[in-house]
Design a protein around this motif. Structure first.
Motif, mmCIF file in Angstrom:
data_model
loop_
_atom_site.group_PDB
_atom_site.id
_atom_site.type_symbol
_atom_site.label_atom_id
_atom_site.label_comp_id
_atom_site.label_asym_id
_atom_site.label_seq_id
_atom_site.Cartn_x
_atom_site.Cartn_y
_atom_site.Cartn_z
ATOM 1 N N ILE A 129 0.818 -1.211 0.000
ATOM 2 C CA ILE A 129 0.000 0.000 0.000
ATOM 3 C C ILE A 129 0.857 1.268 0.000
ATOM 4 O O ILE A 129 0.366 2.338 0.301
ATOM 5 C CB ILE A 129 -1.032 -0.009 1.163
ATOM 6 N N ASP A 183 3.414 5.943 6.124
ATOM 7 C CA ASP A 183 2.322 6.119 5.153
ATOM 8 C C ASP A 183 1.501 4.817 5.045
ATOM 9 O O ASP A 183 0.265 4.844 5.085
ATOM 10 C CB ASP A 183 2.931 6.493 3.793
ATOM 11 N N ALA A 234 6.323 10.099 -4.040
ATOM 12 C CA ALA A 234 6.720 10.078 -2.621
ATOM 13 C C ALA A 234 5.975 11.154 -1.821
ATOM 14 O O ALA A 234 5.491 12.144 -2.375
ATOM 15 C CB ALA A 234 8.219 10.283 -2.514
HETATM 16 N N1 HSE Z 1 3.518 8.262 -1.174
HETATM 17 C C1 HSE Z 1 2.390 7.440 -1.458
HETATM 18 C C2 HSE Z 1 2.889 6.160 -2.130
HETATM 19 C C3 HSE Z 1 1.421 8.166 -2.345
HETATM 20 O O1 HSE Z 1 4.035 6.122 -2.596
HETATM 21 O O2 HSE Z 1 2.160 5.183 -2.170
HETATM 22 C C4 HSE Z 1 0.080 7.517 -2.448
HETATM 23 O O3 HSE Z 1 -0.556 7.450 -1.198
#
Ligand code: HSE
Length: 436
Positions: free
Chosen positions: A158, A201, A189
């Motif tokens: 994810i 994240d 990113a």
């Molecule tokens: N930084 C996140 C990713 C963006 O690379 O998945 C999408 O949520």
């Protein structure tokens, strides 16, 4: 019927993508909703910046509060990211009776409980499909498509940036920092890329998925997170020799003792479809008691994939505005009074298998000492590779796969192995899931 008016907070990559998708597919979208949708206002930090979308018919401002206080606007799209300002804007917009669509995973993971309580009080919708796995409609799948099931576990790639880095390291032997810089340039990113590589994240997204899957409150703070920064190219190669791929997974599993919530690098058998999800793509594997395993795959980041999910939420709100009946889909899948606080297990209560890599001196009996420690902790070895020492080296790498064990047993065993005088450095441990 009167057009539905939208105000967008944040006209960056995702905001620009949303405007483009709404313009390009306007006819098709209004056939689906029965109403015209117009973006009347948008906020941006710098009004003179070049944009990916046409802003000719949009009234631009640098002040987000102008938009949430505009009585003409029906739906607010919160696309600014970050938590402090976004939270204040969303709560005030709800107070003003606006429906909310947000792509902000951190906001929902950290403050969703408060936001949904206020939205419920005010009778407005808050939708967040784009917050998890970009364009993949995973929220709708869990909240609606799988609502006949007891969800047993889910496991997902994810974070696209992390997956892109691991894929490039494996396929092209590229350096971690070099690939990360490319992911930043491509706009995948996070503003702070440590959120991507340290699993924060993914943790935000996992908190949301777990809440929807199990009917528990959002509780990001209880998630165990481990990043990908310590994965070496050697580990990637040893894993391949043993028939596995290393993926950065978010895992939520309901057990009799409670719920495991964890994000960490994971060995997965290479024959699993999810082991072959590469680059910036995302995938979520969900196991329901009735349906069995289901896999959802697609782009997890980028302007238009994310816009696809944002616009789908807008369509849902507009359909609801047209309907004589109130919204019947609860914010977090379960009825608000049925959200249950099932305990989340601490990381040492996790049950999983392991990949271990240690540097052992090339001496008689070293391996016997290590295997005795593992046996004392009832840890069964499943496979073992011992390499010859490289020329001039006095240590050699030993790689093991173990069967499933309690993490606290593994922690204790690793501490004893690291204390052996014949073992140098620390033991590299990567969790392993067969996902069968
Ligand atoms: N930084 C996140 C990713 C963006 O690379 O998945 C999408 O949520």
């Amino acid at each position: 019927m009167k057009a539905v008016k939208i105000g967008i907070l944040g006209l960056g990559t995702v905001g620009g993508g949303v405007v483009n998708v709404l313009n390009r597919n306007a006819v098709e979208i209004s056939r689906r909703t029965g109403r015209e949708i117009i973006v009347t206002r948008a906020s941006a930090r710098d009004l003179n910046r070049e944009r990916i979308c046409d802003t000719q018919d949009i009234n631009l401002t640098t002040d987000c509060y102008d938009i949430i206080n505009d009585s003409e606007i029906d739906i607010i799209l919160e696309l600014i990211g970050g938590v402090t300002l976004a939270k204040d804007l969303v709560l005030q917009a709800i107070d003003n009776g606006k429906h909310i669509v947000t792509a902000n995973k951190a906001l929902i993971a950290l403050h969703g409980n408060e936001i949904f309580a206020k939205a419920s009080e005010k009778g407005v919708m808050v939708l967040f499909e784009s917050a998890v796995a970009g364009g993949i409609p995973i929220i709708k799948a869990i909240r609606e498509g799988l609502s006949g099931n007891q969800i047993q576990w889910l496991a997902g790639i994810i974070n696209g940036t992390g997956n892109f880095i691991l894929t490039e390291m494996r396929d092209h032997g590229r350096d971690f920092a070099d690939v990360l810089a490319q992911a930043q340039a491509l706009g995948y990113a996070e503003a702070d890329p440590t959120f991507d590589v340290e699993g924060i994240d993914a943790g935000h997204k996992l908190a949301i998925l777990a809440s929807l899957a199990f009917g528990i409150p959002l509780q990001f703070e209880k998630i165990f997170t481990e990043g990908i920064t310590k994965i070496t190219r050697a580990d990637v190669e040893y894993a391949e020799q043993l028939g596995y791929r290393i993926k950065h997974l978010g895992i939520a599993r309901k057990t009799e003792q409670g719920i495991e919530l964890r994000v960490h690098p994971t060995l997965i058998p290479e024959r699993r479809l999810i082991a072959n999800v590469d680059g910036v793509m995302n995938a979520v594997l969900v196991q329901g008691d009735a349906v069995g395993p289901t896999l959802y795959y697609g782009a997890g980041a980028g302007a238009e994939p994310t816009a696809s999910a944002v616009v789908a939420d807008v369509v849902d709100v507009v359909r609801m505005l047209n309907s004589e009946h109130p919204n019947t889909v609860p914010y977090l899948a379960f009825q608000t009074d049925q959200i249950t606080d099932i305990p989340v297990l601490s990381s040492d209560q996790i049950n999983t298998a392991y990949y271990l890599r240690l540097n052992a001196e090339d001496k008689l009996g070293v391996l016997a000492e290590v295997t005795k420690i593992l046996a004392d902790h009832k840890i069964n070895i499943e496979a073992l590779i011992q390499k010859e020492p490289l020329e001039g080296e006095i240590t050699l790498p030993v790689i093991m796969l173990t069967q499933t064990t309690l993490e606290q047993e593994m922690n204790a065993a690793i501490a004893k192995i690291e204390a052996l005088s014949t073992i140098t450095g620390s033991v590299c441990r990567i969790r392993l899931e067969t996902l069968g």
